[in-house]
Design a protein around this motif. Sequence first.
Motif, PDB file in Angstrom:
ATOM      1  N   GLU A 108      36.555  85.361 -59.628  1.00 54.41           N
ATOM      2  CA  GLU A 108      37.349  84.120 -60.882  1.00 54.41           C
ATOM      3  C   GLU A 108      38.442  84.847 -61.470  1.00 54.41           C
ATOM      4  O   GLU A 108      39.524  84.110 -61.759  1.00 54.41           O
TER       5      GLU A 108
ATOM      6  N   VAL B 204      40.195  77.769 -75.068  1.00 54.94           N
ATOM      7  CA  VAL B 204      39.321  78.238 -74.311  1.00 54.94           C
ATOM      8  C   VAL B 204      39.242  79.435 -74.523  1.00 54.94           C
ATOM      9  O   VAL B 204      40.386  79.689 -73.645  1.00 54.94           O
TER      10      VAL B 204
ATOM     11  N   TYR C 293      26.777  76.215 -63.275  1.00 57.35           N
ATOM     12  CA  TYR C 293      26.911  78.222 -62.637  1.00 57.35           C
ATOM     13  C   TYR C 293      26.008  78.329 -62.872  1.00 57.35           C
ATOM     14  O   TYR C 293      24.617  78.326 -63.289  1.00 57.35           O
TER      15      TYR C 293
ATOM     16  N   LYS D 174      32.819  88.297 -73.688  1.00 54.95           N
ATOM     17  CA  LYS D 174      32.813  87.237 -73.455  1.00 54.95           C
ATOM     18  C   LYS D 174      32.205  86.859 -75.124  1.00 54.95           C
ATOM     19  O   LYS D 174      33.001  86.841 -76.193  1.00 54.95           O
TER      20      LYS D 174
ATOM     21  N   PHE E 247      42.310  84.284 -71.231  1.00 54.42           N
ATOM     22  CA  PHE E 247      41.834  84.680 -70.122  1.00 54.42           C
ATOM     23  C   PHE E 247      41.197  86.498 -70.661  1.00 54.42           C
ATOM     24  O   PHE E 247      42.348  86.966 -71.252  1.00 54.42           O
TER      25      PHE E 247
ATOM     26  N   ALA F 272      37.207  75.400 -67.339  1.00 57.18           N
ATOM     27  CA  ALA F 272      38.401  75.536 -68.083  1.00 57.18           C
ATOM     28  C   ALA F 272      39.909  74.745 -66.955  1.00 57.18           C
ATOM     29  O   ALA F 272      41.236  74.452 -67.599  1.00 57.18           O
TER      30      ALA F 272
ATOM     31  N   LEU G 164      44.526  78.569 -73.239  1.00 56.10           N
ATOM     32  CA  LEU G 164      43.227  79.315 -72.460  1.00 56.10           C
ATOM     33  C   LEU G 164      44.003  80.565 -72.859  1.00 56.10           C
ATOM     34  O   LEU G 164      45.051  80.823 -72.202  1.00 56.10           O
TER      35      LEU G 164
ATOM     36  N   SER H 202      37.962  82.518 -71.769  1.00 53.38           N
ATOM     37  CA  SER H 202      37.155  82.293 -70.244  1.00 53.38           C
ATOM     38  C   SER H 202      37.204  83.872 -69.335  1.00 53.38           C
ATOM     39  O   SER H 202      38.420  84.746 -69.776  1.00 53.38           O
TER      40      SER H 202
ATOM     41  N   GLU I 298      33.307  78.870 -75.144  1.00 55.10           N
ATOM     42  CA  GLU I 298      33.876  79.791 -74.503  1.00 55.10           C
ATOM     43  C   GLU I 298      33.123  79.364 -73.264  1.00 55.10           C
ATOM     44  O   GLU I 298      32.052  79.044 -73.478  1.00 55.10           O
ATOM     45  N   ILE I 299      33.680  79.129 -72.061  1.00 54.34           N
ATOM     46  CA  ILE I 299      32.769  78.844 -70.577  1.00 54.34           C
ATOM     47  C   ILE I 299      33.715  79.500 -69.199  1.00 54.34           C
ATOM     48  O   ILE I 299      34.525  79.391 -69.362  1.00 54.34           O
ATOM     49  N   GLU I 300      33.348  78.479 -68.815  1.00 54.04           N
ATOM     50  CA  GLU I 300      33.328  79.442 -67.450  1.00 54.04           C
ATOM     51  C   GLU I 300      34.711  78.816 -66.643  1.00 54.04           C
ATOM     52  O   GLU I 300      34.958  77.739 -67.010  1.00 54.04           O
ATOM     53  N   ILE I 301      35.229  79.335 -65.469  1.00 56.93           N
ATOM     54  CA  ILE I 301      36.621  78.997 -65.077  1.00 56.93           C
ATOM     55  C   ILE I 301      36.478  77.493 -64.886  1.00 56.93           C
ATOM     56  O   ILE I 301      37.816  77.128 -64.884  1.00 56.93           O
TER      57      ILE I 301
END
Length: 233
Positions: A161, A15, A82, A24, A127, A113, A125, A17, A107-110
Motif C-alpha cells: 500500500e 479521503v 477488501y 485511521k 495518507f 482512493a 487525499l 487512507s 475513510e477508505i482503502e487505497i
Amino acid sequence: MSGPGGAGRRGLPFVVSAPSGTGKTTICRALVARDPGVVFSVSHTTRAPRAGERDGVDYHFVDETTFEALVAQGAFLEHARYAGHRYGTSWAAIEAPLAAGRDVLLEIEIQGARQVRERLADACLVFLLPPSRAELERRLRGRGTDRADQVERRLAIAREEFQAAPLFDAFVVNDVMEQAVEDLAAVVAAARRGGRAALPGAAGLAAVRRRLAPDLAGWLPTDQGRVRERPIP
Ligand code: 5GP
C-alpha cells in the motif's frame, strides 16, 4: 445551510487512507467530532456488522446481490473488494453534504482512493502513516485479533500500500494520536483556504520520508513514485 467557506461554497471531499493498524478510524472519528463542517461518508459493505456497529451509521450493511445491483446502477463513486468483502462510497453519501457546503470525509482503502483520484478533481487525499515498522507491527499484534501469520500478511499488504503514496496530496504520521488529529485538521484548514493545490503533494512525501523511522521510510517508493527497477542480474 452554508459551510465554513460561506454562502454558496461547495464542500470538499477528503479521503483518508492508511494501512491497517495505523489508527485511521480513531483519527477520522476524532476529526469529525470536533469539526461540524466535516461529515463522515457512510459506505456500503457486504461484511457483517461487528458488535456495536449500527446500520446506516457505521455502514449501510447490504448483501452481495444488493451491492451488485448498486454497481450496475452506477450508484458508486468508487468501490473495491477488501479482505473478501465489498466496500463502496455511494454518490448519494457525498452529494447532498457537498452541495450544502459541508466537507465530506471518506475513510477508505487505497484502491478506492485511486478511483476517487481519477473521478473527483477537487478531492484531497490524505495518507496516514505509522511512525515506524516496529510500531505498526506492535499495533497489529496488540489488537489480539490476528494470528502471527496474519500479522505478517498485513505487514506485507501495508508495504504494498505504501507504493500508492505518490497519489496523495498530504501525509500525516500517527505517532501521538492527538497530534495526528491536529495535523489532519491543519490539512483540512489548508484545503479550505486554497483547495487541493494548497496541499504539499510531492514535497509532503519528501518531508514524511525524512520523518519516518528508516525501517519504514524504505517502504516508500523512490523516483517520484516509480519504484526503481531492480537491475537485471
Ligand atoms: P473494516 O471492515 O475494518 O470496517 O474496513 C476495512 C477497510 O475497508 C478499511 O481500510 C476501510 O477504510 C475500508 N473501507 C471502508 N469503507 C470503504 C469504502 O466505501 N470504499 C473503499 N474502497 N474502502 C472502504
